[in-house]
Design a protein around this motif. Sequence first.
Motif, short mmCIF file in Angstrom:
data_model
loop_
_atom_site.label_atom_id
_atom_site.label_comp_id
_atom_site.label_asym_id
_atom_site.label_seq_id
_atom_site.Cartn_x
_atom_site.Cartn_y
_atom_site.Cartn_z
N GLN A 1 0.83 -1.20 0.00
CA GLN A 1 0.00 0.00 0.00
C GLN A 1 0.87 1.26 0.00
N TYR A 2 1.90 1.26 0.82
CA TYR A 2 2.80 2.42 0.90
C TYR A 2 3.47 2.67 -0.45
N VAL A 3 4.06 1.64 -1.02
CA VAL A 3 4.74 1.79 -2.31
C VAL A 3 3.71 2.17 -3.38
N GLY A 4 2.53 1.58 -3.32
CA GLY A 4 1.49 1.90 -4.28
C GLY A 4 1.13 3.37 -4.28
N VAL A 5 1.03 3.97 -3.10
CA VAL A 5 0.72 5.40 -3.01
C VAL A 5 1.84 6.21 -3.65
N LEU A 6 3.08 5.89 -3.34
CA LEU A 6 4.20 6.63 -3.93
C LEU A 6 4.23 6.50 -5.44
N VAL A 7 4.08 5.28 -5.93
CA VAL A 7 4.09 5.03 -7.37
C VAL A 7 2.90 5.73 -8.02
N GLY A 8 1.74 5.62 -7.41
CA GLY A 8 0.54 6.25 -7.97
C GLY A 8 0.65 7.75 -8.06
N GLU A 9 1.19 8.36 -7.02
CA GLU A 9 1.36 9.82 -7.04
C GLU A 9 2.38 10.24 -8.09
N GLU A 10 3.47 9.51 -8.16
CA GLU A 10 4.53 9.86 -9.11
C GLU A 10 4.07 9.68 -10.55
N LEU A 11 3.39 8.58 -10.82
CA LEU A 11 3.02 8.24 -12.20
C LEU A 11 1.59 8.64 -12.55
N ARG A 12 0.84 9.09 -11.55
CA ARG A 12 -0.56 9.50 -11.75
C ARG A 12 -1.38 8.33 -12.30
N LEU A 13 -1.34 7.24 -11.57
CA LEU A 13 -2.07 6.04 -11.96
C LEU A 13 -3.23 5.80 -11.01
N SER A 14 -4.12 4.94 -11.42
CA SER A 14 -5.25 4.59 -10.55
C SER A 14 -4.75 3.77 -9.37
N PRO A 15 -5.53 3.69 -8.30
CA PRO A 15 -5.11 2.88 -7.15
C PRO A 15 -4.86 1.41 -7.50
N ILE A 16 -5.65 0.84 -8.38
CA ILE A 16 -5.45 -0.56 -8.77
C ILE A 16 -4.14 -0.72 -9.53
N GLU A 17 -3.89 0.16 -10.50
CA GLU A 17 -2.63 0.09 -11.25
C GLU A 17 -1.44 0.29 -10.33
N SER A 18 -1.57 1.23 -9.41
CA SER A 18 -0.48 1.52 -8.47
C SER A 18 -0.19 0.31 -7.59
N ARG A 19 -1.25 -0.34 -7.11
CA ARG A 19 -1.07 -1.50 -6.24
C ARG A 19 -0.39 -2.64 -6.98
N ILE A 20 -0.80 -2.87 -8.21
CA ILE A 20 -0.18 -3.94 -9.01
C ILE A 20 1.29 -3.63 -9.25
N LEU A 21 1.60 -2.40 -9.63
CA LEU A 21 3.00 -2.03 -9.87
C LEU A 21 3.83 -2.11 -8.58
N ALA A 22 3.23 -1.75 -7.46
CA ALA A 22 3.94 -1.86 -6.18
C ALA A 22 4.28 -3.30 -5.88
N ARG A 23 3.32 -4.19 -6.11
CA ARG A 23 3.57 -5.62 -5.85
C ARG A 23 4.67 -6.14 -6.76
N VAL A 24 4.62 -5.76 -8.03
CA VAL A 24 5.66 -6.19 -8.96
C VAL A 24 7.02 -5.65 -8.53
N PHE A 25 7.05 -4.38 -8.14
CA PHE A 25 8.30 -3.77 -7.69
C PHE A 25 8.91 -4.56 -6.53
N ILE A 26 8.10 -4.83 -5.52
CA ILE A 26 8.58 -5.54 -4.34
C ILE A 26 9.03 -6.95 -4.70
N ASP A 27 8.24 -7.64 -5.51
CA ASP A 27 8.59 -9.01 -5.91
C ASP A 27 9.90 -9.05 -6.69
N VAL A 28 10.07 -8.10 -7.61
CA VAL A 28 11.29 -8.08 -8.44
C VAL A 28 12.52 -7.80 -7.58
N VAL A 29 12.43 -6.84 -6.69
CA VAL A 29 13.59 -6.54 -5.83
C VAL A 29 13.93 -7.75 -4.96
N ALA A 30 12.92 -8.37 -4.38
CA ALA A 30 13.16 -9.55 -3.54
C ALA A 30 13.79 -10.68 -4.37
#
Length: 195
Positions: A121-150
């Motif tokens: 949720q935290y990463v999703g908000v940051l990504v969403g604000e930066e990229l101006r995406l919907s909450p769903i898009e932001s959440r998906i990108l946040a999950r992908v970001f976390i998974d890829v880094v891990a």
Amino acid sequence: MRTQHLLDAAAEVIVESGLDALTMESVSERASVSRALSYFYFESRAELVRALYNREFGRLYDAMVPAFEAGQNLEERVRAAVQAYFDIVASRYELFALLNTAMDGPQFRRDRRQRFRAWEQYVGVLVGEELRLSPIESRILARVFIDVVARCTLLWKRDRLDRAEVEELCVRYQLGGFRSVLEAVPRAERDASSA
């Protein structure tokens, strides 16, 4: 303070002797406190392991927060967050690996999901604000970001790859993905969905 001291002792026991060596007695001995005092803070070995897991993985995510917030643009934020994640994993990898093997059962799975959702949720908000995406898009990108880094840190440590190369590839992959999303969604649509 005493709780942290006992958790530090538990981490030392696990790293030096393995998970099977972790008992309330071994932690008490390592921390130079009575077994009764250890039981005062932690009712059982399972509770101790759970608290240690939450502390250690909390440190991992907490290290990324200031990194994300310090960057002036998306690339700086991504680079700083990836580096922070790699730094923590570099210093705690063995403990993380051993704790992950201990995390079994419904309570541990709930703890993991809860921590992951909060971070997502935290990463999703940051990504969403930066990229101006919907909450769903932001959440998906946040999950992908976390998974890829891990996944990148896991491959780096497990396969003994060059950290700088893996870290840079991870950053470029993340940035390429974000740019690809931005190119695919017209600016007007992004503005409308974020309003």
